[in-house]
Write a protein that holds these residues in place. Structure first.
Motif, short mmCIF file in Angstrom:
data_model
loop_
_atom_site.label_atom_id
_atom_site.label_comp_id
_atom_site.label_asym_id
_atom_site.label_seq_id
_atom_site.Cartn_x
_atom_site.Cartn_y
_atom_site.Cartn_z
N THR A 70 0.73 -1.53 -0.38
CA THR A 70 -0.20 0.28 -0.16
C THR A 70 1.11 0.96 0.36
O THR A 70 1.92 1.28 0.97
CB THR A 70 -1.08 -0.16 1.23
N TRP A 71 0.66 2.52 -1.01
CA TRP A 71 1.52 3.27 -0.96
C TRP A 71 0.76 4.33 -0.38
O TRP A 71 -1.09 5.00 -0.86
CB TRP A 71 1.61 3.63 -2.61
N ARG A 72 1.03 4.83 0.59
CA ARG A 72 0.17 6.35 1.11
C ARG A 72 1.25 7.64 0.09
O ARG A 72 2.16 8.09 1.08
CB ARG A 72 -0.07 6.25 2.43
N ILE A 73 0.41 9.05 -0.48
CA ILE A 73 1.13 9.71 0.43
C ILE A 73 0.64 10.98 0.38
O ILE A 73 -0.62 11.56 0.43
CB ILE A 73 1.23 10.63 -1.67
N ASP A 74 1.09 12.42 1.41
CA ASP A 74 0.30 12.73 2.37
C ASP A 74 1.20 13.68 3.14
O ASP A 74 2.62 14.16 3.25
CB ASP A 74 0.38 12.14 4.33
N SER A 75 0.55 15.04 2.67
CA SER A 75 1.40 16.56 2.44
C SER A 75 1.69 17.84 3.83
O SER A 75 2.19 18.60 3.37
CB SER A 75 0.27 17.89 1.40
N TRP A 76 0.71 16.21 4.32
CA TRP A 76 1.22 17.31 5.94
C TRP A 76 2.73 16.97 6.24
O TRP A 76 3.57 17.31 7.47
CB TRP A 76 0.71 16.24 7.01
N TRP A 77 3.50 16.58 6.21
CA TRP A 77 5.58 15.94 6.15
C TRP A 77 6.10 16.90 5.47
O TRP A 77 6.75 17.57 6.33
CB TRP A 77 5.60 14.17 5.46
N PHE A 78 5.11 17.65 4.18
CA PHE A 78 6.29 18.70 4.25
C PHE A 78 5.64 20.40 4.46
O PHE A 78 6.51 20.97 4.78
CB PHE A 78 5.30 19.23 2.54
N PHE A 79 4.89 20.30 5.07
CA PHE A 79 4.36 21.14 6.07
C PHE A 79 4.97 21.75 7.24
O PHE A 79 5.54 22.41 7.98
CB PHE A 79 2.83 21.34 6.10
N LEU A 80 5.21 20.15 7.92
CA LEU A 80 5.52 19.82 9.66
C LEU A 80 7.13 20.22 9.10
O LEU A 80 7.86 20.86 9.93
CB LEU A 80 5.82 18.60 9.55
N GLY A 81 7.68 20.10 7.96
CA GLY A 81 8.82 20.02 7.29
C GLY A 81 9.11 21.86 7.83
O GLY A 81 10.08 22.53 7.99
N SER A 82 8.38 22.22 6.57
CA SER A 82 8.63 24.23 6.37
C SER A 82 8.66 24.41 7.90
O SER A 82 8.65 25.84 7.78
CB SER A 82 7.50 24.38 4.80
N LEU A 83 7.06 24.33 8.65
CA LEU A 83 7.10 25.13 10.12
C LEU A 83 8.29 24.11 11.07
O LEU A 83 8.90 25.24 11.34
CB LEU A 83 6.20 24.16 10.53
N ILE A 84 9.43 23.77 10.90
CA ILE A 84 10.26 23.40 11.61
C ILE A 84 11.04 24.41 11.01
O ILE A 84 12.20 25.02 11.25
CB ILE A 84 11.06 21.90 11.67
N LEU A 85 11.16 24.26 9.63
CA LEU A 85 12.16 25.61 8.94
C LEU A 85 12.00 27.29 9.27
O LEU A 85 12.88 27.69 9.65
CB LEU A 85 12.09 25.29 7.55
N GLY A 86 10.98 26.66 9.90
CA GLY A 86 9.76 28.45 9.86
C GLY A 86 10.32 29.27 11.12
O GLY A 86 11.06 29.73 11.65
#
Length: 106
Positions: A70-86
């Motif tokens: 089963t493959w799953r793509i979730d945009s949550w991880w991208f925004f978590l990374g940008s939150l940490i970067l911010g």
């Protein structure tokens, strides 16, 4: 608005905007003009707001099953990374605004 390109495009544009804003905030934090330092703090706060909204509102997920996997793509991880970067950018901007002489070779 059910097109997959629109559903994937909106979070992608917001995420890329967060990354570009972090870059501009870092660039302007070392600028000699005071208004650029203020704008860099505002950009960091905007990134934090957009990243939080991306975690809560812009979440796009897709999953599929192929054979036994089963493959799953979730945009949550991208925004978590940008939150940490911010957050890291805000700390660096704050450090450069309040302690400009520490760590510089001038």
């Amino acid at each position: 608005m059910d097109s997959p390109f629109v559903l994937l495009g909106i979070p992608t544009v917001v995420w890329l905007g967060c990354l570009v804003s972090c870059g501009w905030a870092l660039k302007w934090s070392i600028a000699p003009k005071r208004w650029q330092k203020g704008v860099s703090v505002l950009l960091c706060l905007l990134v934090l707001l957009l990243s939080y909204c991306g975690l809560k509102l812009f979440t796009v997920s897709y999953s599929t099953t192929t054979g036994n996997s089963t493959w799953r793509i979730d945009s949550w991880w991208f925004f978590l990374g940008s939150l940490i970067l911010g957050l890291l950018t805000l700390v660096m901007v704050g450090w450069r605004c309040f302690f400009p002489k520490i760590g510089s070779n001038r």
